[in-house]
Each structure stands twice: as C-alpha cells, then as structure tokens.
Write a protein that holds these residues in place. Structure first.
Motif: not given
Length: 290
Positions: A153-158
């Motif tokens: 999720e962190r990677l996708l948000a970034r």
C-alpha cells in the motif's frame, strides 16, 4: 455540560488493557475540550468517547499522553500543531465522527509519533482513494482503521501521488467530500475548481457540448465526460451506415467496430486507477522474475 476542574477531579481512573493510566470521561455531553491542564500531565490515556465535542483542539502540554479516545462525538475539524502539545501521542481513535474531507486530516501529518488512527464511520472513510491518501499523508502510521498498513500500500500510494500529476490529484482529493463517488470527484460543491470548468467550456467544439457542460454542472455530473460526449456519436453513425449497406465492420478481434470502441471507451481509467494498474503490473513482473 462543561469539562470543569471539578469533573476532572471526580472522574474514574483505571489501568486500561494496554496498561496505561487512563481517566474515564465518557458520556458526559461535553461540547469542548478544556481544563485538561488540571490533570497535571498524570495520565497516559484519556477517554472522551460518547460526548458532543466538535473540534480536536485546546490541549495543554501533555508529554505523557499516548492514547486518546473520541468515539461517537461530532468532531469535524482538527487543529494544527498538535505535535507541540501532544509529543508522545501514538493512538488516536476517532471512530464515528463527522470528518468529511480528506484535507481535514492534513493537520495530523506533523504528529510524527502517531502510529494508530481510526476513522471508521466517518464520511471521509467512504471517499475514493481514502486509504491511499491517508497512508501517503501520514507515512508513519502502522495501523489505519485497525488494519495493518502494508508495504504494498505504501508503494502504491507513492506511485499514485508522485510527480506533478500526483500533486494535482492529491490537491483534488483533499477538497473532495462524500459527494465524490466511485466515478470520481463531482462538479458540485468544492470538488471542482473554477479553472477546470472554464477549461472544459473553452475546449468545447460546439454549442451542444457547452449545453451539455451546463447540464452537468446543474446535476453534479462530470464536466470531462460531458465535453467529450458529443464526439463519440459521429463514428457510431458511420459504423451503423456501413453495417446497413455492406455488413457489419469488425475490429481486430472479430467484434463490430462500434462494440470495440465502446469497450475501449469503457476501459479508460482515471490517472489514479491507471497508476494502480501499472503498479500492480510492475509488482506481478517483479514477482515473476524472482
């Protein structure tokens, strides 16, 4: 009822399940936070659930405070600078309040100690890209709505919010309210800027398209869809004429051209959705390589 020094002195004190010293101020119909300086920075947890508090504000310096419970209040706003008065705050429970805009959560971005946040049953939690927005704005969170924040999720948000387009999407989402549904931000209210509406009118190629834009503004529909809607009818007429005279024209997969174009049009994605799909494809490629 007011949160007076006398009420604070008479309130129940206990050790909560996290072994924190907690003062119980539930269910007293308090309308505002006040007089917490009387606690003398003694408590690690304060439970102000089931009251009528409208804004998260007015905290004195409480260096020991780690947990705040505000379930079932009327909170719609959060003051800035909470990190100065609550430097050790780790858990903030705002379940069932009235926070409606993603931008209303931005003041929490400076509370670097925050690890657990609950916004369940707030209008904001129903907005599109809500979870990814919060993870991006509050990258230090470990639990959001009692669900672990995953590295994916962190990677996708970034991925979604990087670059100039990401910043534009971020600012649009910050102003969106529950009027925005899964089809994207709506024109009504504050979810569309005047500049975007002017651009859509300026790019219109006929009086009919301008009239469609005006109708979309009145009904809260999509300006972009209305502006481009007039251009999609002409190819369909040509295709229907060709079908009547010489049989149905077919696309690359043996489909009638009209159906192929409709499927292509239906498959168009928003910038955020395109980024999600691209991030998912990149993750699949990376998984296959390993």
């Amino acid at each position: 009822m007011r949160l007076t020094p006398e009420v604070l002195e008479q309130a129940d004190v206990k050790l909560n399940p996290s072994f924190e010293v907690e003062i119980d101020l539930r269910g007293n119909k308090f309308a505002a936070i006040e007089n917490l300086g009387v606690t003398d920075n003694y408590y690690e947890s304060i439970d102000l659930s089931d009251n009528e508090i409208a804004k998260l504000e007015n905290f004195p310096l409480l260096t020991r405070l780690k947990t705040l419970f505000f379930n079932n209040n009327r909170i719609a706003r959060i003051e800035t600078g909470l990190e100065k008065s609550l430097p050790s705050l780790e858990t903030l429970i705002l379940t069932n309040n009235r926070i409606a805009r993603l931008g209303d959560l931005n003041p929490l971005s400076t509370v670097k100690s925050l690890r657990c946040l609950s916004l369940l049953s707030n209008p904001v939690s129903k907005l599109k890209h809500y979870r990814l927005y919060v993870i991006h704005v509050l990258p230090f969170l470990k639990l959001l709505d009692f669900s672990k924040v995953k590295w994916k999720e962190r990677l996708l948000a970034r991925k979604i919010f990087e670059g100039e387009k990401g910043e534009t999407l971020l600012s649009m989402l910050a102003e969106s309210t529950t009027m925005a549904t899964d089809s994207g931000p709506r024109v009504s209210g504050i979810s569309r800027s005047k500049t975007q509406v002017q651009d859509a009118i300026r790019n219109a190629k006929s009086l009919e398209e301008v009239q469609k834009i005006e109708a979309a503004l009145a009904s809260g529909g999509s300006v972009e869809g209305s502006a481009s809607g007039g251009e999609k009818n002409e190819p369909m007429e040509t295709e229907q004429t060709g079908s009547a005279s010489g049989g149905a024209e077919t696309g690359g997969k043996g489909q009638p051209v009209g159906e192929a174009e409709e499927e292509a049009s239906a498959g168009e994605a928003s910038p955020a959705e395109a980024a999600e799909a691209e991030a998912g494809q990149g993750e699949g490629d990376g998984g296959g390589g390993s």
